[in-house]
Design an enzyme around this catalytic site. Structure first.
Site, PDB file in Angstrom:
ATOM      1  CG  HIS A  16      -1.891  -1.064   1.373  1.00  0.00           C
ATOM      2  ND1 HIS A  16      -2.096  -1.760   2.538  1.00  0.00           N
ATOM      3  CD2 HIS A  16      -2.754  -1.598   0.474  1.00  0.00           C
ATOM      4  CE1 HIS A  16      -3.055  -2.664   2.362  1.00  0.00           C
ATOM      5  NE2 HIS A  16      -3.462  -2.595   1.109  1.00  0.00           N
ATOM      6  CE  LYS A  40     -14.941  -7.677   5.503  1.00  0.00           C
ATOM      7  NZ  LYS A  40     -14.314  -7.102   4.329  1.00  0.00           N
ATOM      8  NE  ARG A  89      -2.075  -7.842  -4.300  1.00  0.00           N
ATOM      9  CZ  ARG A  89      -2.888  -8.109  -3.297  1.00  0.00           C
ATOM     10  NH1 ARG A  89      -2.433  -8.121  -2.074  1.00  0.00           N
ATOM     11  NH2 ARG A  89      -4.155  -8.381  -3.498  1.00  0.00           N
ATOM     12  CB  SER A 127      -4.332  -6.554   4.603  1.00  0.00           C
ATOM     13  OG  SER A 127      -3.974  -5.267   4.192  1.00  0.00           O
TER      14      SER A 127
END
Ligand code: PNS
Length: 156
Positions: A16, A40, A89, A127
């Protein structure tokens, strides 16, 4: 140009950070947008994630951080955003982003998405991978900024 870089950033990774730095070279202003869903579960609260980004980019006036739980295109409209920035990516990422970019283009009245490529060394970093390695006791120091590493170590 003012661009928005949205994501969950749970937590912020070196991947990031690289995308924010690249975007800041290309555009006048980059708003890192922590898009959160109050229903969430997350490792870090939305406010903690804002703080992580603020800490890393404290000295860069081109980078701002914001929080949003609604539609991305709504945020873009309210804040007069010129384009969305996304980091990609892999080919799998690209096909996922292609669908989102098309949807945002349609519901966002022509809002464009600019895709930046993650550097080779960080291509596998996400992440969720960081969370998995860290929760199993592995070393994630190469994948996250030092300030985020400290926060991870403080988690129970
Ligand atoms: O880091 P993530 O979880 O891959 O980021 C996904 C994110 C936050 C960029 C995406 O879910 C999003 O844009 N959410 C905001 C709500 C929205 O506008 N959804 C429709 C997107 S087509």
């Amino acid at each position: 140009m003012h661009v928005v870089y949205p994501g969950s950033f749970d937590p912020l990774t070196m991947g990031h950070v690289s995308i924010v730095e690249r975007a800041a070279q290309l555009f006048d202003q980059v708003s890192v947008l922590i898009s959160y869903n109050p229903e969430k579960a997350s490792w870090f609260s939305a406010e903690e994630r804002v703080e992580q980004v603020q800490t890393v980019f404290a000295k860069d006036s081109r980078v701002k951080v914001d929080l949003w739980s609604g539609l991305l295109v709504e945020y873009a409209k309210v804040h007069k955003i010129d384009a969305i920035v996304k980091g990609v990516r892999s080919a799998a990422d690209l096909s996922y982003e292609q669908v989102m970019a098309e949807a945002n283009h349609q519901i966002g009245e022509g809002l464009e998405t600019v895709v930046l490529l993650a550097p080779g060394a960080l291509q596998g970093v996400s992440s969720s991978l960081v969370r998995q390695i860290h929760s199993l006791g592995g070393d994630v120091s190469a994948f996250v900024p030092p300030s985020v590493l400290e926060k991870l170590k403080q988690l129970k």
